[in-house]
Design a protein around this motif. Structure first.
Motif, mmCIF file in Angstrom:
data_model
loop_
_atom_site.group_PDB
_atom_site.id
_atom_site.type_symbol
_atom_site.label_atom_id
_atom_site.label_comp_id
_atom_site.label_asym_id
_atom_site.label_seq_id
_atom_site.Cartn_x
_atom_site.Cartn_y
_atom_site.Cartn_z
ATOM 1 N N UNK A 1 73.167 13.414 22.392
ATOM 2 C CA UNK A 1 72.347 12.901 21.287
ATOM 3 C C UNK A 1 70.935 12.595 21.776
ATOM 4 N N UNK A 2 70.819 12.034 22.992
ATOM 5 C CA UNK A 2 69.493 11.747 23.543
ATOM 6 C C UNK A 2 68.715 13.026 23.811
ATOM 7 N N UNK A 3 69.417 14.058 24.241
ATOM 8 C CA UNK A 3 68.759 15.345 24.446
ATOM 9 C C UNK A 3 68.185 15.883 23.144
ATOM 10 N N UNK A 4 68.992 15.769 22.071
ATOM 11 C CA UNK A 4 68.519 16.264 20.773
ATOM 12 C C UNK A 4 67.333 15.445 20.267
ATOM 13 N N UNK A 5 67.366 14.151 20.535
ATOM 14 C CA UNK A 5 66.346 13.256 19.971
ATOM 15 C C UNK A 5 65.089 13.197 20.820
ATOM 16 N N UNK A 6 65.253 13.130 22.163
ATOM 17 C CA UNK A 6 64.122 12.866 23.051
ATOM 18 C C UNK A 6 63.793 14.020 23.999
ATOM 19 N N UNK A 7 64.565 15.088 23.977
ATOM 20 C CA UNK A 7 64.303 16.191 24.885
ATOM 21 C C UNK A 7 64.801 15.906 26.292
ATOM 22 N N UNK A 8 64.578 16.857 27.197
ATOM 23 C CA UNK A 8 65.124 16.767 28.550
ATOM 24 C C UNK A 8 64.531 15.596 29.326
ATOM 25 N N UNK A 9 63.201 15.426 29.245
ATOM 26 C CA UNK A 9 62.577 14.356 30.022
ATOM 27 C C UNK A 9 63.036 12.985 29.528
ATOM 28 N N UNK A 10 63.079 12.828 28.208
ATOM 29 C CA UNK A 10 63.528 11.554 27.656
ATOM 30 C C UNK A 10 64.971 11.262 28.003
#
Length: 557
Positions: A203-212
């Motif tokens: 979910x974090x990948x979808x929302x914030x991308x790889x760096x996030x």
């Protein structure tokens, strides 16, 4: 001997109704307790599904979120020191397996005998704590010295995040400090925890991308995934419930295809009806796009016939409330009072400060967007002011960028409602039928230097409602400070403005160029376009547009 157990259920529904899924929750609690107290912020007492001798319904204003409802319900139970346990739950979940849910409640009762605060699920976000949508206070907690005083101190907060930090986290922290501790009912296996954490990471990948997501991972915050979302399957299978937010919004785009196989047939039908209702509701315009959303709470004080006069006040600042009260007491006839505020925590103070001033008091809790103008437009466009003949618009402005801000507010108040004669003159003028606005004479501005960065916005909005011919330029003519008396019929143009033009971003302190500044410069122009005169008490009905007011100014510019 049968355990002495009660349940306090905090109910909220945006449509003010009792959803069948909530009736199922009530029925389940009634089966495992001796008393169910529902504290609702909707008027549900007359609705049939909850007519059960085991159920008590308390209705209260929609202020304070679920923890304030918990406080009200706990107080309604009286002395709980002789009870074995009290459940606390809100209406933010649906039952998908009724037998599993009732078994979970009985298991919570069993585990409560150890003395710990028992919750359905725990979260590691911020700190380890029980999630407050469903928890149980056992006898040891009910008889402790901290529990009742802690709940007695619960008060309204401005945001849901503040409620979570102050009360959801605070309750678990207090249980730890007292030595009671906390115990979650849903205990995930190592495999289930890995699945939850991986789901949270995706979910974090979808929302914030790889760096996030990498930052999230290396800070170990990924371990704090919300089990009510990311462990929804074991929660549904073992405790028989699913969170409404997951069904309604699914903020992390999780796969919920398993629900068909897990849910009991009748519960599944209720889930589908719930989703359909909220999908339809989101498709409708519950509040005009771009305007601050408002949540109105009414405190009727009079059984007299409804007044034809109203006062609308925006109270971002509350220290001028005593000054406002003194002016409102100048009214000699009944009036209704509407107060808009972005600060829910100020509601008790507003209520105490203005109690007894008006026939009816409505406090509208709003987002902090558009200063006084955005919330005013929300009230106007949602029909709250339609039935009044005369309305006074005020706000507790301070103009902190100028030392003369307080003096300007006092001057505006004095001219508009400084005594009974000023109030009665304005009301009489509006009752004539041809007057649309009555404002402060010295602050009617016509000099083009007061356009600031707002001419283009005003031009576009006036043309959008047909109040300005193509190729023409708008006049500069407005009551500075946006305080005046008006007839709602004179401002009907504001209700016709396309929603996409009413974009009120979050407040950043800009002193010019916002949508609010543009709308402020349109009130008088729209009244004139609607066929009404704009006047002042000093002119006694003469049209102020006929005068040369180019030398007028304001003390803060």
């Amino acid at each position: 001997m049968q355990p002495r157990v009660a349940a306090v259920l905090a109910h909220y529904d945006p449509d003010g109704r009792v959803d069948p899924s909530f009736c199922e929750v009530v029925s389940a609690f009634a089966d495992v307790t001796q008393r169910v107290v529902i504290v609702s912020t909707s008027k549900i007492s007359a609705q049939g599904p909850l007519r059960d001798p085991r159920v008590t319904i308390i209705e209260r204003p929609n202020v304070g979120y679920d923890f304030y409802s918990y406080r009200v319900g706990l107080e309604a139970l009286g002395d709980v020191s002789a009870m074995d346990a009290v459940f606390f739950a809100n209406s933010s979940f649906l039952i998908v397996k009724p037998q599993a849910f009732k078994a979970a409640l009985r298991q919570m009762l069993s585990e409560g005998t150890a003395g710990a605060l028992v919750g359905a699920t725990e979260s590691l976000r911020h700190q380890r704590h029980l999630q407050s949508y469903l928890f149980l206070a056992p006898a040891a907690v009910l008889r402790s010295q901290w529990f009742r005083p802690w709940f007695g101190a619960v008060s309204p907060k401005d945001t849901k995040d503040e409620v979570i930090k102050e009360y959801e986290l605070g309750l678990s922290a207090e249980a730890h400090r007292s030595g009671a501790g906390i115990a979650p009912l849903l205990r995930l296996s190592a495999r289930e925890k890995r699945k939850m954490w991986l789901s949270s990471l995706r979910a974090k990948l979808r929302t914030h991308g790889i760096l996030g997501a990498a930052k999230h991972l290396f800070s170990l915050r990924w371990l704090s995934g919300n089990p009510a979302h990311f462990a929804a399957l074991p929660l549904a299978e073992r405790l028989g419930l699913i969170k409404a937010e997951l069904l309604r919004d699914n903020p992390h785009a999780l796969d919920l295809s398993w629900l068909q196989a897990v849910a009991a047939p009748e519960s599944l039908r209720q889930v589908e009806a719930f989703v359909e209702r909220f999908s339809a509701r989101l498709g409708a315009s519950g509040s005009p796009a771009g305007l601050p959303r408002i949540r109105a709470v009414s405190f009727p004080a009079s059984l007299l016939p409804q007044p034809s006069t109203a006062v609308v006040v925006h109270a971002y600042y509350v220290d001028p409330l005593p000054e406002l009260r003194r002016h409102l007491l100048h009214f000699t006839e009944p009036f209704d009072l509407f107060v808009t505020t972005p600060n829910e925590s100020d509601v008790p103070l507003i209520l105490d400060s203005l109690r007894g001033c008006a026939a009816n008091l409505t406090i509208a809790i709003c987002e902090n967007r558009g200063r006084d103008v955005g919330p005013f437009l929300s009230l106007l466009r949602e029909g709250f002011l339609d039935r009044y003949q005369a309305v006074l618009k005020l706000h507790l402005k301070k103009s902190l960028y100028s030392e003369a801000g307080d003096a300007w507010r006092r001057s505006l108040f004095s001219e508009l409602c400084g005594d009974a004669s000023a109030i009665n003159r304005a009301i009489s003028l509006l009752h004539r039928g041809d007057i649309g606005l009555v404002g402060p004479h010295q602050y009617f501005l016509t000099n083009p230097r007061f356009w600031g960065s707002n001419r283009a916005n005003v031009r576009g909005m006036l043309r959008a409602v047909g109040a300005l011919p193509s190729g023409a330029e708008p006049d500069m003519a407005f009551f500075a400070g946006s305080m005046f008396w008006f007839s709602p019929r004179a401002l009907v143009g504001l209700c016709r403005l396309p929603a996409e033009l009413l974009d009120f971003p979050a407040e950043t302190g800009l002193q010019d160029g916002t949508t609010a500044h543009a709308v402020e410069r349109m009130f008088a122009l729209l009244a004139r376009h609607a066929g009404f005169k704009v006047t002042t008490a000093q002119l006694a009905g003469e049209d102020v547009f006929e005068l040369n007011c180019s030398r007028n100014g304001v003390p803060v510019l």
